[in-house]
Design a protein around this motif. Structure first.
Motif, PDB file in Angstrom:
ATOM      1  N   ASN A 151       0.819  -1.217   0.000  1.00 41.88           N
ATOM      2  CA  ASN A 151       0.000   0.000   0.000  1.00 41.88           C
ATOM      3  C   ASN A 151       0.854   1.269   0.000  1.00 41.88           C
ATOM      4  OD1 ASN A 151       0.723  -0.836   2.736  1.00 41.88           O
ATOM      5  ND2 ASN A 151      -0.433   0.951   3.423  1.00 41.88           N
ATOM      6  N   ILE A 152       2.159   1.137   0.225  1.00 38.57           N
ATOM      7  CA  ILE A 152       3.068   2.288   0.228  1.00 38.57           C
ATOM      8  C   ILE A 152       3.503   2.582  -1.202  1.00 38.57           C
ATOM      9  CG2 ILE A 152       5.196   3.259   1.140  1.00 38.57           C
ATOM     10  CD1 ILE A 152       3.131   2.524   3.293  1.00 38.57           C
ATOM     11  N   GLN A 153       3.145   3.771  -1.705  1.00 34.67           N
ATOM     12  CA  GLN A 153       3.528   4.135  -3.077  1.00 34.67           C
ATOM     13  C   GLN A 153       4.978   4.601  -3.133  1.00 34.67           C
ATOM     14  OE1 GLN A 153       0.342   6.726  -2.680  1.00 34.67           O
ATOM     15  NE2 GLN A 153      -0.746   4.816  -2.391  1.00 34.67           N
ATOM     16  N   ILE A 154       5.564   4.482  -4.319  1.00 38.73           N
ATOM     17  CA  ILE A 154       6.956   4.876  -4.530  1.00 38.73           C
ATOM     18  C   ILE A 154       7.004   5.929  -5.628  1.00 38.73           C
ATOM     19  CG2 ILE A 154       9.241   4.121  -5.271  1.00 38.73           C
ATOM     20  CD1 ILE A 154       8.499   1.325  -4.157  1.00 38.73           C
ATOM     21  N   PHE A 155       7.499   7.110  -5.277  1.00 33.03           N
ATOM     22  CA  PHE A 155       7.686   8.193  -6.241  1.00 33.03           C
ATOM     23  C   PHE A 155       9.187   8.369  -6.437  1.00 33.03           C
ATOM     24  CE2 PHE A 155       3.502   8.652  -4.518  1.00 33.03           C
ATOM     25  CZ  PHE A 155       2.740   8.927  -5.638  1.00 33.03           C
ATOM     26  N   ALA A 156       9.630   8.168  -7.663  1.00 34.22           N
ATOM     27  CA  ALA A 156      11.051   8.018  -7.954  1.00 34.22           C
ATOM     28  C   ALA A 156      11.636   9.245  -8.636  1.00 34.22           C
ATOM     29  CB  ALA A 156      11.264   6.791  -8.843  1.00 34.22           C
ATOM     30  N   ASP A 157      12.740   9.732  -8.083  1.00 36.60           N
ATOM     31  CA  ASP A 157      13.487  10.795  -8.759  1.00 36.60           C
ATOM     32  C   ASP A 157      14.111  10.249 -10.037  1.00 36.60           C
ATOM     33  OD1 ASP A 157      14.138  13.553  -7.256  1.00 36.60           O
ATOM     34  OD2 ASP A 157      13.700  12.016  -5.758  1.00 36.60           O
ATOM     35  N   ILE A 158      14.124  11.078 -11.087  1.00 33.19           N
ATOM     36  CA  ILE A 158      14.794  10.716 -12.338  1.00 33.19           C
ATOM     37  C   ILE A 158      15.806  11.803 -12.677  1.00 33.19           C
ATOM     38  CG2 ILE A 158      12.977   9.245 -13.271  1.00 33.19           C
ATOM     39  CD1 ILE A 158      11.948  11.664 -14.853  1.00 33.19           C
ATOM     40  N   LYS A 159      17.017  11.376 -13.075  1.00 32.35           N
ATOM     41  CA  LYS A 159      18.108  12.327 -13.337  1.00 32.35           C
ATOM     42  C   LYS A 159      18.214  13.308 -12.166  1.00 32.35           C
ATOM     43  CE  LYS A 159      19.013  11.140 -17.776  1.00 32.35           C
ATOM     44  NZ  LYS A 159      20.327  10.783 -18.346  1.00 32.35           N
ATOM     45  N   LYS A 160      18.313  12.769 -10.974  1.00 35.12           N
ATOM     46  CA  LYS A 160      18.124  13.560  -9.763  1.00 35.12           C
ATOM     47  C   LYS A 160      19.214  14.611  -9.554  1.00 35.12           C
ATOM     48  CE  LYS A 160      18.627  12.394  -5.546  1.00 35.12           C
ATOM     49  NZ  LYS A 160      19.711  13.278  -5.104  1.00 35.12           N
ATOM     50  N   LYS A 161      18.851  15.588  -8.731  1.00 33.02           N
ATOM     51  CA  LYS A 161      19.735  16.708  -8.420  1.00 33.02           C
ATOM     52  C   LYS A 161      20.953  16.246  -7.620  1.00 33.02           C
ATOM     53  CE  LYS A 161      16.777  17.772  -4.459  1.00 33.02           C
ATOM     54  NZ  LYS A 161      15.884  18.745  -3.826  1.00 33.02           N
ATOM     55  N   HIS A 162      21.950  17.127  -7.556  1.00 31.99           N
ATOM     56  CA  HIS A 162      23.199  16.864  -6.846  1.00 31.99           C
ATOM     57  C   HIS A 162      23.885  15.596  -7.353  1.00 31.99           C
ATOM     58  CE1 HIS A 162      22.499  20.095  -3.978  1.00 31.99           C
ATOM     59  NE2 HIS A 162      21.285  19.627  -3.770  1.00 31.99           N
ATOM     60  N   SER A 163      23.781  15.355  -8.642  1.00 34.05           N
ATOM     61  CA  SER A 163      24.340  14.128  -9.203  1.00 34.05           C
ATOM     62  C   SER A 163      24.890  14.371 -10.601  1.00 34.05           C
ATOM     63  CB  SER A 163      23.269  13.027  -9.284  1.00 34.05           C
ATOM     64  OG  SER A 163      22.715  12.767  -8.018  1.00 34.05           O
ATOM     65  N   ALA A 164      25.871  13.550 -10.970  1.00 33.04           N
ATOM     66  CA  ALA A 164      26.397  13.537 -12.335  1.00 33.04           C
ATOM     67  C   ALA A 164      25.765  12.369 -13.080  1.00 33.04           C
ATOM     68  CB  ALA A 164      27.916  13.388 -12.322  1.00 33.04           C
ATOM     69  N   HIS A 165      25.334  12.635 -14.300  1.00 38.32           N
ATOM     70  CA  HIS A 165      24.647  11.614 -15.081  1.00 38.32           C
ATOM     71  C   HIS A 165      25.399  11.272 -16.363  1.00 38.32           C
ATOM     72  CE1 HIS A 165      21.219  11.669 -12.369  1.00 38.32           C
ATOM     73  NE2 HIS A 165      21.325  12.986 -12.370  1.00 38.32           N
ATOM     74  N   ALA A 166      26.720  11.414 -16.314  1.00 37.78           N
ATOM     75  CA  ALA A 166      27.526  11.076 -17.486  1.00 37.78           C
ATOM     76  C   ALA A 166      27.387   9.601 -17.854  1.00 37.78           C
ATOM     77  CB  ALA A 166      28.997  11.415 -17.232  1.00 37.78           C
ATOM     78  N   LEU A 167      27.182   8.748 -16.845  1.00 35.34           N
ATOM     79  CA  LEU A 167      27.026   7.317 -17.112  1.00 35.34           C
ATOM     80  C   LEU A 167      25.816   7.034 -17.996  1.00 35.34           C
ATOM     81  CD1 LEU A 167      27.699   5.879 -13.536  1.00 35.34           C
ATOM     82  CD2 LEU A 167      29.151   5.565 -15.543  1.00 35.34           C
ATOM     83  N   THR A 168      24.825   7.894 -17.926  1.00 30.95           N
ATOM     84  CA  THR A 168      23.592   7.692 -18.691  1.00 30.95           C
ATOM     85  C   THR A 168      23.319   8.886 -19.597  1.00 30.95           C
ATOM     86  OG1 THR A 168      22.300   8.590 -16.844  1.00 30.95           O
ATOM     87  CG2 THR A 168      22.556   6.193 -16.951  1.00 30.95           C
ATOM     88  N   ALA A 169      24.386   9.492 -20.098  1.00 34.06           N
ATOM     89  CA  ALA A 169      24.226  10.676 -20.940  1.00 34.06           C
ATOM     90  C   ALA A 169      23.448  10.372 -22.219  1.00 34.06           C
ATOM     91  CB  ALA A 169      25.588  11.258 -21.290  1.00 34.06           C
ATOM     92  N   ASP A 170      23.484   9.114 -22.651  1.00 28.80           N
ATOM     93  CA  ASP A 170      22.769   8.735 -23.869  1.00 28.80           C
ATOM     94  C   ASP A 170      21.331   8.293 -23.581  1.00 28.80           C
ATOM     95  OD1 ASP A 170      23.649   6.495 -22.504  1.00 28.80           O
ATOM     96  OD2 ASP A 170      23.949   5.298 -24.317  1.00 28.80           O
ATOM     97  N   VAL A 171      20.893   8.452 -22.336  1.00 34.54           N
ATOM     98  CA  VAL A 171      19.521   8.114 -21.959  1.00 34.54           C
ATOM     99  C   VAL A 171      18.812   9.411 -21.576  1.00 34.54           C
ATOM    100  CG1 VAL A 171      18.042   6.762 -20.430  1.00 34.54           C
ATOM    101  CG2 VAL A 171      20.304   5.883 -21.082  1.00 34.54           C
TER     102      VAL A 171
END
Length: 268
Positions: A151-171
């Motif tokens: 019953n607990i919902q999950i709201f997920a950050d995407i490309k979240k702040k305070h982070s480097a996303h070079a690993l997924t730059a092509d996504v």
């Protein structure tokens, strides 16, 4: 399902952040747990009285954050969250435990009778302040099932702040949102690059077009720019609601009331 019902309405819901003071065992801890609880409940009351639609309890003062914080943090967050629940029994309530302690957050939400969690690192890997954060959706949803917390919902950050996303730059951010939807997130959260930094309104349009689940804005919303985010299912606001608009300060009742009066007019 309280928050999901709220997000299904034709308006942008407002979710306020309750930032618990530094918890026992963390570098900046200075207050007894009873005082931390009292402060959190006072903030929750301020939000409730101003008419916010929901709240998230977070341990944002526990700097510097660590991956998988200890059991003392889970215990303290359970006490704080249960007290806020008693203070605001009719509001949708969620919890986030930094950094990326998503299973612990599910446990706290179940024990304190909350409605949802905000999760970091749900899909794809990224490099955060605290180090490499790997995707957790598979393990997290299995844990939720095992402890009877579906019953607990999950709201997920995407490309979240305070982070480097070079690993997924092509996504792209839209592809990341689709992946979160495929992996059974109840909603996705779009942010700017850091706390109090606004999200890109163009990315909001892209993500809204890409998924059918709720899309929330998770940083940088102010009285001046909220019109850019009215298409979001909800806006999560921390910094703007604090004195002088700074996240580490206490909640400013006048700022909350002024914002809520403004957004009610925009909803008309």
């Amino acid at each position: 399902m309280a928050l999901l019902r709220l997000l299904g309405r034709p308006r942008s819901a407002v979710v306020g952040m309750v930032h618990a003071a530094a918890l026992p065992g963390t570098p900046r801890s200075s207050l007894p747990l009873t005082q931390i609880v009292d402060q959190a409940c006072q903030e929750a009351e301020t939000y409730r009285d101003a008419g916010v639609d929901g709240l998230i309890i977070e341990n944002m003062h526990d700097l510097p954050y660590t991956v998988c914080p200890g059991p003392e943090i889970t215990a303290a967050m359970t006490v704080v969250s249960a007290a806020v629940k008693r203070t605001c029994p009719c509001l949708p309530l969620g919890v986030q435990i930094l950094c990326a302690a998503n299973q612990q957050a599910i446990a706290v939400a179940l024990a304190a009778d909350l409605d949802f969690i905000r999760a970091e690192g749900f899909v794809f890997s990224h490099v955060a302040d605290e180090g490499i954060i790997n995707a957790c959706a598979g393990n997290l949803l299995r844990y939720r099932k095992q402890i009877g917390a579906e019953n607990i919902q999950i709201f997920a950050d995407i490309k979240k702040k305070h982070s480097a996303h070079a690993l997924t730059a092509d996504v792209s951010v839209a592809e990341t949102a689709r992946a979160a939807e495929l992996f059974l997130a109840d909603g996705v959260i779009l942010t700017g690059t850091a706390t109090a930094m606004p999200a890109d309104p163009k990315e909001l349009k892209e993500v809204k077009h890409a998924v059918k689940i709720p899309v929330l804005i998770g940083s940088g919303v102010t009285l001046e720019n909220v019109r850019n985010y009215l298409d979001a299912n909800a806006v999560i606001i921390g910094s703007y609601f604090k004195k002088e608009g700074y996240w580490a300060n206490g909640v400013d009742p006048d700022r909350v009331k002024k914002f809520m009066d403004h957004i009610r007019k925009l909803r008309e």
